[in-house]
Design a protein around this motif. Structure first.
Motif, mmCIF file in Angstrom:
data_model
loop_
_atom_site.group_PDB
_atom_site.id
_atom_site.type_symbol
_atom_site.label_atom_id
_atom_site.label_comp_id
_atom_site.label_asym_id
_atom_site.label_seq_id
_atom_site.Cartn_x
_atom_site.Cartn_y
_atom_site.Cartn_z
ATOM 1 N N VAL A 85 0.844 -1.200 0.000
ATOM 2 C CA VAL A 85 0.000 0.000 0.000
ATOM 3 C C VAL A 85 0.878 1.247 0.000
ATOM 4 C CG1 VAL A 85 -1.780 1.257 1.283
ATOM 5 C CG2 VAL A 85 -1.785 -1.235 1.273
ATOM 6 N N LEU A 86 0.577 2.152 -0.935
ATOM 7 C CA LEU A 86 1.296 3.433 -0.960
ATOM 8 C C LEU A 86 0.643 4.360 0.057
ATOM 9 C CD1 LEU A 86 3.378 5.323 -2.188
ATOM 10 C CD2 LEU A 86 1.718 5.911 -3.944
ATOM 11 N N GLN A 87 1.445 4.754 1.061
ATOM 12 C CA GLN A 87 0.864 5.555 2.136
ATOM 13 C C GLN A 87 0.925 7.045 1.817
ATOM 14 O OE1 GLN A 87 3.546 3.689 4.938
ATOM 15 N NE2 GLN A 87 1.829 2.762 6.016
ATOM 16 N N GLN A 88 0.209 7.801 2.629
ATOM 17 C CA GLN A 88 0.167 9.257 2.457
ATOM 18 C C GLN A 88 1.574 9.865 2.453
ATOM 19 O OE1 GLN A 88 -3.370 10.373 3.080
ATOM 20 N NE2 GLN A 88 -2.706 11.894 1.593
ATOM 21 N N LYS A 106 -1.209 13.805 -7.676
ATOM 22 C CA LYS A 106 -2.224 12.951 -7.045
ATOM 23 C C LYS A 106 -2.821 11.939 -8.031
ATOM 24 C CE LYS A 106 -3.874 16.084 -3.506
ATOM 25 N NZ LYS A 106 -4.938 17.022 -3.174
ATOM 26 N N ASN A 107 -2.603 12.199 -9.330
ATOM 27 C CA ASN A 107 -3.314 11.416 -10.338
ATOM 28 C C ASN A 107 -2.667 10.110 -10.762
ATOM 29 O OD1 ASN A 107 -5.383 13.294 -10.417
ATOM 30 N ND2 ASN A 107 -4.175 14.613 -11.754
ATOM 31 N N SER A 108 -1.523 9.770 -10.207
ATOM 32 C CA SER A 108 -0.982 8.434 -10.482
ATOM 33 C C SER A 108 -0.110 8.002 -9.310
ATOM 34 C CB SER A 108 -0.185 8.416 -11.793
ATOM 35 O OG SER A 108 1.144 8.809 -11.553
ATOM 36 N N MET A 109 0.018 6.695 -9.159
ATOM 37 C CA MET A 109 0.793 6.170 -8.036
ATOM 38 C C MET A 109 2.251 6.565 -8.152
ATOM 39 S SD MET A 109 -0.091 2.442 -6.780
ATOM 40 C CE MET A 109 -1.616 2.065 -5.953
ATOM 41 N N LEU A 110 2.774 6.488 -9.392
ATOM 42 C CA LEU A 110 4.186 6.802 -9.600
ATOM 43 C C LEU A 110 4.481 8.225 -9.123
ATOM 44 C CD1 LEU A 110 6.936 5.960 -11.109
ATOM 45 C CD2 LEU A 110 6.108 7.520 -12.859
ATOM 46 N N THR A 111 3.623 9.164 -9.537
ATOM 47 C CA THR A 111 3.888 10.555 -9.201
ATOM 48 C C THR A 111 3.634 10.834 -7.718
ATOM 49 O OG1 THR A 111 1.704 11.023 -10.116
ATOM 50 C CG2 THR A 111 3.588 11.534 -11.500
ATOM 51 N N ARG A 112 2.706 10.062 -7.130
ATOM 52 C CA ARG A 112 2.500 10.232 -5.679
ATOM 53 C C ARG A 112 3.752 9.772 -4.938
ATOM 54 N NH1 ARG A 112 -2.584 6.975 -5.260
ATOM 55 N NH2 ARG A 112 -2.099 6.738 -3.075
ATOM 56 N N TYR A 113 4.328 8.675 -5.425
ATOM 57 C CA TYR A 113 5.542 8.150 -4.785
ATOM 58 C C TYR A 113 6.708 9.130 -4.943
ATOM 59 C CZ TYR A 113 9.375 5.069 -3.546
ATOM 60 O OH TYR A 113 10.495 4.541 -2.947
ATOM 61 N N LEU A 114 6.783 9.781 -6.102
ATOM 62 C CA LEU A 114 7.919 10.675 -6.378
ATOM 63 C C LEU A 114 7.619 12.147 -6.061
ATOM 64 C CD1 LEU A 114 9.074 9.154 -9.798
ATOM 65 C CD2 LEU A 114 9.969 8.652 -7.525
ATOM 66 N N LYS A 115 6.577 12.368 -5.279
ATOM 67 C CA LYS A 115 6.088 13.731 -4.993
ATOM 68 C C LYS A 115 7.205 14.709 -4.606
ATOM 69 C CE LYS A 115 2.906 15.848 -1.694
ATOM 70 N NZ LYS A 115 3.567 16.144 -0.437
ATOM 71 N N ASP A 116 8.073 14.315 -3.686
ATOM 72 C CA ASP A 116 9.122 15.231 -3.205
ATOM 73 C C ASP A 116 9.977 15.750 -4.361
ATOM 74 O OD1 ASP A 116 8.359 15.117 -0.644
ATOM 75 O OD2 ASP A 116 10.013 13.869 0.082
ATOM 76 N N TYR A 117 10.225 14.881 -5.343
ATOM 77 C CA TYR A 117 11.055 15.267 -6.483
ATOM 78 C C TYR A 117 10.249 16.141 -7.439
ATOM 79 C CZ TYR A 117 14.057 11.659 -4.637
ATOM 80 O OH TYR A 117 14.842 10.934 -3.803
ATOM 81 N N LEU A 118 8.991 15.775 -7.637
ATOM 82 C CA LEU A 118 8.168 16.504 -8.606
ATOM 83 C C LEU A 118 7.732 17.864 -8.072
ATOM 84 C CD1 LEU A 118 6.137 13.452 -9.895
ATOM 85 C CD2 LEU A 118 7.902 14.700 -11.118
ATOM 86 N N GLU A 119 7.867 18.055 -6.772
ATOM 87 C CA GLU A 119 7.549 19.376 -6.211
ATOM 88 C C GLU A 119 8.831 20.168 -5.980
ATOM 89 O OE1 GLU A 119 4.720 19.024 -2.991
ATOM 90 O OE2 GLU A 119 3.156 19.099 -4.527
ATOM 91 N N GLY A 120 9.953 19.642 -6.464
ATOM 92 C CA GLY A 120 11.204 20.403 -6.456
ATOM 93 C C GLY A 120 11.957 20.403 -5.138
ATOM 94 N N LYS A 158 12.674 12.621 10.462
ATOM 95 C CA LYS A 158 11.745 13.145 11.462
ATOM 96 C C LYS A 158 10.376 12.509 11.260
ATOM 97 C CE LYS A 158 13.316 17.729 12.671
ATOM 98 N NZ LYS A 158 13.210 19.093 12.181
ATOM 99 N N ARG A 159 10.003 12.457 9.968
ATOM 100 C CA ARG A 159 8.703 11.902 9.664
ATOM 101 C C ARG A 159 8.608 10.464 10.210
ATOM 102 N NH1 ARG A 159 8.120 11.452 3.735
ATOM 103 N NH2 ARG A 159 7.682 13.646 3.517
ATOM 104 N N THR A 160 9.705 9.738 10.011
ATOM 105 C CA THR A 160 9.742 8.362 10.491
ATOM 106 C C THR A 160 9.615 8.348 12.014
ATOM 107 O OG1 THR A 160 11.289 7.954 8.746
ATOM 108 C CG2 THR A 160 11.066 6.233 10.368
ATOM 109 N N ASN A 161 10.400 9.259 12.631
ATOM 110 C CA ASN A 161 10.350 9.288 14.085
ATOM 111 C C ASN A 161 8.944 9.589 14.576
ATOM 112 O OD1 ASN A 161 12.963 8.677 14.214
ATOM 113 N ND2 ASN A 161 13.697 10.772 14.491
ATOM 114 N N VAL A 162 8.347 10.587 13.905
ATOM 115 C CA VAL A 162 6.991 10.954 14.307
ATOM 116 C C VAL A 162 6.072 9.752 14.193
ATOM 117 C CG1 VAL A 162 4.986 12.332 13.672
ATOM 118 C CG2 VAL A 162 7.231 13.395 13.781
#
Ligand SMILES: Nc1ncnc2c1ncn2[C@@H]1O[C@H](COP(=O)(O)OP(=O)(O)OP(=O)(O)O)[C@@H](O)[C@H]1O
Length: 532
Positions: free
Chosen positions: A166-169, A295-309, A357-361
């Motif tokens: 499952v691809l998480q938030q 948001k429109n594909s799993m690949l881009t959701r996974y790579l969000k950090d890169y696609l948002e620069g 941090k996210r992991t720690n949280v």
């Protein structure tokens, strides 16, 4: 790899290349290419002339005879160095089907590609740093694919038989296996096994066409950090993505489920492109909000950090330079060459810290949950059917968003084409009027000539001048007609169904689009122009 790099440096500087027959694309400089419309594609009266478009600003242009080592040195090496220095990075290979993406990324046993060469470099560097000041590192590898299932998308672990991923938030994948790797050889054999599981199929365009987006991640963790955890999730991550190549239905001969797959592949490529376009638009005009196409594909959701620069990304554009491949090559270059202008000015230098941090949280949350569990009643048991229903509705939502995005883009393109066609029609009308006026003038002159016989020589001169004007006006009309035709061709490409369609190719070219922050000349995008 070291020998390969040395050889690459010894090569002479680039020279302007002549265009060999049957080829529509040539390198014209360290970071530029010229694309020439094949004669067969020109309208009759334009044959014999050349119509060439130049695309420049690439950080490197690698011709078909470049070795895998050349490509590694130019494209991957900087990313690996940064990864070893603690920064995350992404490499994405994109291009039409059969253009050599998988070959470039994975290669063969005899001719290893970017992944094996990266693993070799990582472990060579780890061996060299052993005994030094740096604390020793552990490396973990994961490998998965995103593929089309029915009308939805699914993630499949290529290193285990885990059923449901499952691809998480947080753009992490729940259930994904990360394997500790201790040598390049172990890691390479793991990747080879994963490749055997990857979905491929024969199409008319490629006998072993990838039917999924394949993603490999290598995570580096300092031994002192997370030592006790069996699956540490912190550390820098190097991600390599081999996208399935966009394809045209008539060239692949796809039908039934293969066609569904094809649509999924094309749509994912399109969403990926939309994300990059949105990032570019946002960078050009900071007031414009960054559209959330990811948001429109799993690949881009996974790579969000890169696609948002927020993290650094390098793109490889694979194309074939044959004349038969002109449509695909031209489409890819027009679509992707603006991405070179993307700058990572607001790179999140502490992004890896953030992910930690996210992991720690999330760990803290889990602990809290555990504590709360004592007082809480047993959670409701979710049946397999309910789970399936949830999954289907998630997939439906994704597809709905995707079609909305496609619809918006095509509407915009159609209206642009309509405006262009309207202005062309007006231009044609003007030309018609001009022709009528010239004809009238000509008739007038002719009639005057017949009356003034003694001035024969002069009248012939006048009439020939007028005929020249008429011929040039007619030529303009031809040009205008051609422009209208070109616009209608472009509007065909704008159609999402057509734009996502590609054709087969022969011969290979590799471009790289290296996106990095303009902090120094070294890291500035496009300034490191290298050509082999
Ligand atoms: N540089 C190269 N040298 C030799 N063979 C190559 C090279 N690049 C690609 N090929 C061959 O061309 C064929 C198509 O390449 P590949 O499968 O890598 O394309 P692709 O872009 O990944 O296609 P798809 O998107 O359909 O998966 C393969 O048989 C591959 O071995």
């Amino acid at each position: 790899p070291a020998a390969g790099r040395a050889r690459a440096k010894e090569q002479p500087p680039p020279k302007k290349q002549q265009q060999p027959p049957g080829v529509c694309l040539v390198a014209t400089g360290p970071g530029s290419v010229a694309l020439t419309v094949p004669q067969a594609k020109l309208v009759d009266h334009r044959r014999g002339r050349t119509a060439t478009e130049v695309f420049d600003g690439f950080s490197a242009v690698l011709p078909p005879d470049s070795s895998q080592n050349d490509i590694f040195t130019q494209v991957m090496n900087p990313l690996v160095d940064e990864f070893l220095g603690g920064k995350s990075g992404l490499l994405v290979a994109m291009g039409p089907t059969g253009s050599g993406k998988t070959h470039t990324v994975f290669g063969t046993a005899r001719n290893p590609g970017l992944v094996p060469l990266t693993l070799q470099k990582i472990f060579t560097a780890a061996d060299e740093s052993e005994g030094g000041n740096q604390s020793p590192r552990l490396f973990y590898l994961s490998m998965f694919e995103i593929l089309c299932e029915g009308k939805g998308e699914r993630i499949l672990d290529l290193l285990s038989d885990a059923a449901e991923l499952v691809l998480q938030q947080s753009a992490t994948i729940k259930g994904l296996k990360e394997v500790a790797i201790s040598s390049a050889m172990d890691a390479e054999s793991l990747v080879s096994r994963g490749m055997l599981k990857r979905s491929t199929a024969a199409t008319d365009a490629n006998s072993e066409s990838s039917r999924s987006q394949c993603i490999i991640t290598i995570r580096a963790v300092h031994k002192t950090v997370d030592q006790k955890s069996e699956h540490p999730t912190s550390g820098s991550v190097l991600t390599i993505a081999d996208l399935a190549g966009a394809e045209r239905k008539k060239n692949t001969g796809n039908k039934g489920s293969r066609l569904l797959e094809s649509n999924f592949i094309n749509n994912t490529s399109m969403v990926f492109g939309l994300c990059l376009r949105a990032l570019l638009d946002h960078q050009k005009n900071q007031k414009k909000t960054l559209e959330k196409h990811f948001k429109n594909s799993m690949l881009t959701r996974y790579l969000k950090d890169y696609l948002e620069g927020r993290k650094k990304m390098t793109l490889i554009l694979n194309v074939k330079p044959g004349e038969d491949d002109y449509a695909d090559t031209s489409y890819l270059l027009r679509q992707a060459s603006p991405y070179m202008k993307i700058r990572y000015t607001s790179l999140d230098e502490s992004s890896d810290l953030v992910s930690q941090k996210r992991t720690n949280v999330s760990l803290v949350c889990q602990e809290n949950k555990k504590r709360r569990k004592v007082n809480k009643p047993e959670p409701e048991v979710v049946t397999a059917e309910e789970k399936e229903l949830q999954r289907v509705s998630r997939s439906e939502q994704i597809m709905k968003n995707l079609f909305n995005a496609l619809w918006t883009v095509s509407k915009q393109k159609i209206s642009e084409s309509e405006v262009a066609a309207k202005s062309m029609r007006e231009l044609l009308k003007d030309k018609d009027i001009e022709i009528l006026e010239l004809k009238k003038e000509l008739d007038d002159l002719k009639s005057r000539c017949s009356h003034v016989k003694q001035n024969d020589a002069a009248s012939i001169a006048i009439s020939s001048v007028s005929q020249t004007d008429l011929a040039s006006a007619l030529d303009n009309v031809h040009l205008s007609t051609e422009l209208v035709q070109k616009i209608s061709e472009e509007s065909t490409y704008s159609d999402p169904e057509m734009s996502s369609a590609y054709r087969d190719m022969t011969g290979l070219y590799v471009f790289t689009v290296n996106m990095s922050p303009p902090i120094s000349a070294h890291s500035c995008f496009g300034s490191e122009s290298i050509f082999l």
